[in-house]
Design an enzyme around this catalytic site. Structure first.
Site, PDB file in Angstrom:
ATOM      1  N   LYS A 187     -30.008 -23.618  19.939  1.00  0.00           N
ATOM      2  CA  LYS A 187     -29.753 -23.068  18.609  1.00  0.00           C
ATOM      3  C   LYS A 187     -30.459 -23.875  17.523  1.00  0.00           C
ATOM      4  CE  LYS A 187     -25.201 -20.925  19.320  1.00  0.00           C
ATOM      5  NZ  LYS A 187     -23.781 -20.931  18.872  1.00  0.00           N
ATOM      6  N   GLY A 239     -30.671 -26.094  40.624  1.00  0.00           N
ATOM      7  CA  GLY A 239     -29.801 -26.424  39.506  1.00  0.00           C
ATOM      8  C   GLY A 239     -30.093 -27.786  38.908  1.00  0.00           C
ATOM      9  N   MET A 240     -29.556 -28.015  37.724  1.00  0.00           N
ATOM     10  CA  MET A 240     -29.794 -29.264  37.009  1.00  0.00           C
ATOM     11  C   MET A 240     -29.344 -30.483  37.814  1.00  0.00           C
ATOM     12  SD  MET A 240     -28.298 -30.507  33.282  1.00  0.00           S
ATOM     13  CE  MET A 240     -26.590 -30.236  33.780  1.00  0.00           C
ATOM     14  N   SER A 251     -14.746 -30.244  38.635  1.00  0.00           N
ATOM     15  CA  SER A 251     -15.028 -30.017  37.214  1.00  0.00           C
ATOM     16  C   SER A 251     -13.859 -30.508  36.382  1.00  0.00           C
ATOM     17  CB  SER A 251     -15.249 -28.523  36.959  1.00  0.00           C
ATOM     18  OG  SER A 251     -15.205 -28.217  35.574  1.00  0.00           O
ATOM     19  N   SER A 252     -14.158 -30.980  35.186  1.00  0.00           N
ATOM     20  CA  SER A 252     -13.077 -31.402  34.289  1.00  0.00           C
ATOM     21  C   SER A 252     -12.188 -30.224  33.898  1.00  0.00           C
ATOM     22  CB  SER A 252     -13.660 -32.066  33.035  1.00  0.00           C
ATOM     23  OG  SER A 252     -14.504 -31.168  32.330  1.00  0.00           O
ATOM     24  N   CYS A 253     -12.669 -28.986  34.139  1.00  0.00           N
ATOM     25  CA  CYS A 253     -11.840 -27.805  33.891  1.00  0.00           C
ATOM     26  C   CYS A 253     -10.625 -27.754  34.808  1.00  0.00           C
ATOM     27  CB  CYS A 253     -12.660 -26.532  34.080  1.00  0.00           C
ATOM     28  SG  CYS A 253     -14.061 -26.353  32.974  1.00  0.00           S
ATOM     29  N   GLY A 308     -27.596 -25.814  45.914  1.00  0.00           N
ATOM     30  CA  GLY A 308     -27.901 -25.621  44.494  1.00  0.00           C
ATOM     31  C   GLY A 308     -29.220 -26.242  44.101  1.00  0.00           C
ATOM     32  N   GLY A 309     -30.207 -26.171  44.996  1.00  0.00           N
ATOM     33  CA  GLY A 309     -31.454 -26.919  44.836  1.00  0.00           C
ATOM     34  C   GLY A 309     -32.208 -26.687  43.549  1.00  0.00           C
ATOM     35  N   TRP A 332     -18.876 -21.683  17.542  1.00  0.00           N
ATOM     36  CA  TRP A 332     -17.583 -21.133  17.942  1.00  0.00           C
ATOM     37  C   TRP A 332     -16.486 -22.163  17.699  1.00  0.00           C
ATOM     38  CZ3 TRP A 332     -16.892 -17.487  22.670  1.00  0.00           C
ATOM     39  CH2 TRP A 332     -17.707 -16.357  22.497  1.00  0.00           C
ATOM     40  N   LYS A 385     -12.247 -24.311  41.777  1.00  0.00           N
ATOM     41  CA  LYS A 385     -12.622 -25.710  42.004  1.00  0.00           C
ATOM     42  C   LYS A 385     -11.443 -26.519  42.561  1.00  0.00           C
ATOM     43  CE  LYS A 385     -16.315 -26.814  40.990  1.00  0.00           C
ATOM     44  NZ  LYS A 385     -17.553 -26.648  41.785  1.00  0.00           N
ATOM     45  N   HIS A 421     -23.899 -24.526  28.537  1.00  0.00           N
ATOM     46  CA  HIS A 421     -22.791 -25.305  27.999  1.00  0.00           C
ATOM     47  C   HIS A 421     -23.152 -25.845  26.611  1.00  0.00           C
ATOM     48  CE1 HIS A 421     -21.517 -25.298  32.273  1.00  0.00           C
ATOM     49  NE2 HIS A 421     -20.313 -25.315  31.745  1.00  0.00           N
ATOM     50  N   TYR A 447     -12.403 -20.121  36.988  1.00  0.00           N
ATOM     51  CA  TYR A 447     -13.323 -21.133  37.519  1.00  0.00           C
ATOM     52  C   TYR A 447     -12.555 -22.372  37.965  1.00  0.00           C
ATOM     53  CZ  TYR A 447     -17.112 -24.589  37.531  1.00  0.00           C
ATOM     54  OH  TYR A 447     -17.994 -25.594  37.872  1.00  0.00           O
ATOM     55  N   ARG A 489     -15.382 -33.110  23.321  1.00  0.00           N
ATOM     56  CA  ARG A 489     -15.880 -32.967  24.678  1.00  0.00           C
ATOM     57  C   ARG A 489     -16.585 -34.238  25.135  1.00  0.00           C
ATOM     58  NH1 ARG A 489     -12.790 -29.689  24.548  1.00  0.00           N
ATOM     59  NH2 ARG A 489     -12.925 -27.426  24.901  1.00  0.00           N
TER      60      ARG A 489
END
Length: 308
Positions: free
Chosen positions: A185, A10-11, A105-107, A7-8, A200, A138, A177, A134, A207
């Site tokens: 926004k 990615g954040m 992930s916390s998901c 994932g080089g 939304w 994980k 996210h 997702y 969170r």
């Protein structure tokens, strides 16, 4: 030690690479991107793993997205992540990689379960439907790492971060996210002199967000103690805020004020998923960056991305 970092672009991976340089580690870090190998292609992943021959894999690649993206394509989020993780993990095992760090992930945690969530809560109750696909992917990969550690005695460990934010985040509204979307926004509202921002849900869902640099620097600093880590550890900020709080913080960061218009008809996900990270604290984990400072650095990164 040779370390392969997926994932080089990615954040998280970019933050880990920055921390690696900052701390002057002498080990060889090899970030890989999709240009180096498509992780959905098993043959390409095998060839990459055999070519690099890493001693440790830090697997930071995943297909990720916000609520809207997960709701729109649950099959894609499930199957793409299953294939991606399966390819990387099976290739690591075939190449005799002895150390592996997998980011969960916390998901993975049950919907509206006890707070704060502890590592043994995974699979204790049904998942949140909006990101179930997702989450299942994980959980499967995390369980595989647990099995490898037990069956073969290898240092395959799972870190479960809270939601992350920071420079190099994905600020697109369809994939980003909460924090990244709020910053984008708020900036758009300021540049357009808008009177309101759409949010939304009812804005009350809570969170936990951790500044990505805190996780990256801790990981690089404590990497050599991986053999001592438990099989799964939460790594989160230890505090949460409401969705409205994050939007208000984003507006304050960009220097603008307008109305937040909530839409309770839109999905908001779990009401709360604060994690207990006390296990990781025994191994030096601390998330020291405040939301104000983290937002400021994230916004600076967003402005830089607009100029590129």
């Amino acid at each position: 030690m040779r370390v392969l970092l997926t994932g080089g672009n990615g954040m998280l991976a970019r933050s880990i690479a920055d921390a690696w340089r900052d701390q002057g580690r002498q080990d060889e870090l090899i970030p890989v991107t999709r240009a180096d190998a498509d992780l959905l292609d098993l043959v390409a992943v095998h060839e990459m793993m055999h070519s690099i021959k890493p001693d440790l894999v830090i697997h930071a690649a995943a297909r990720v997205g916000g609520i809207a993206a997960n709701v729109a394509d649950p099959t894609g989020f499930l199957m793409d992540n299953l294939r991606l993780d399966s390819n990387v993990l099976s290739s690591a095992m075939e190449s005799s990689v002895g150390k592996f760090i997998y980011f969960g992930s916390s998901c993975m945690y049950p919907k509206d379960y006890r707070q704060p969530l502890v590592e043994t809560d995974v699979l204790a109750a049904p998942l949140e439907p909006t990101n179930e696909g997702y989450a299942l992917s994980k959980i499967a990969a995390a369980r595989y790492c647990n099995y490898v550690a037990r069956q073969f005695g290898l240092d395959y460990r799972v870190l479960i971060p809270s939601n992350l934010y920071g420079p190099n985040d994905d600020y697109s509204l369809d994939r980003g996210h909460l924090v990244a979307a709020a910053i984008a926004k708020a900036h758009a509202a300021k540049t357009q002199s808008a009177s309101s921002i759409d949010v939304w849900g009812d804005g009350l869902a809570r969170r936990e967000f951790t500044y990505v640099g805190d996780l990256a620097h801790w990981l690089v600093e404590h990497l050599d103690s991986i053999s001592e880590w438990p099989s799964v550890m939460n790594v989160g900020k230890g505090e949460d805020h409401s969705v409205r709080d994050y939007y208000e913080a984003a507006l304050a960061t960009v220097g603008y004020d307008c109305e937040l218009v909530t839409d309770p008809t839109k999905p908001a996900g779990m009401h709360q998923k604060l994690m207990d990270s006390s296990l990781a604290m025994d191994f030096g984990w601390r998330a020291n960056t405040s939301l104000v400072d983290g937002m400021r650095q994230s916004y600076a990164g967003y402005l830089d991305s607009l100029e590129r």
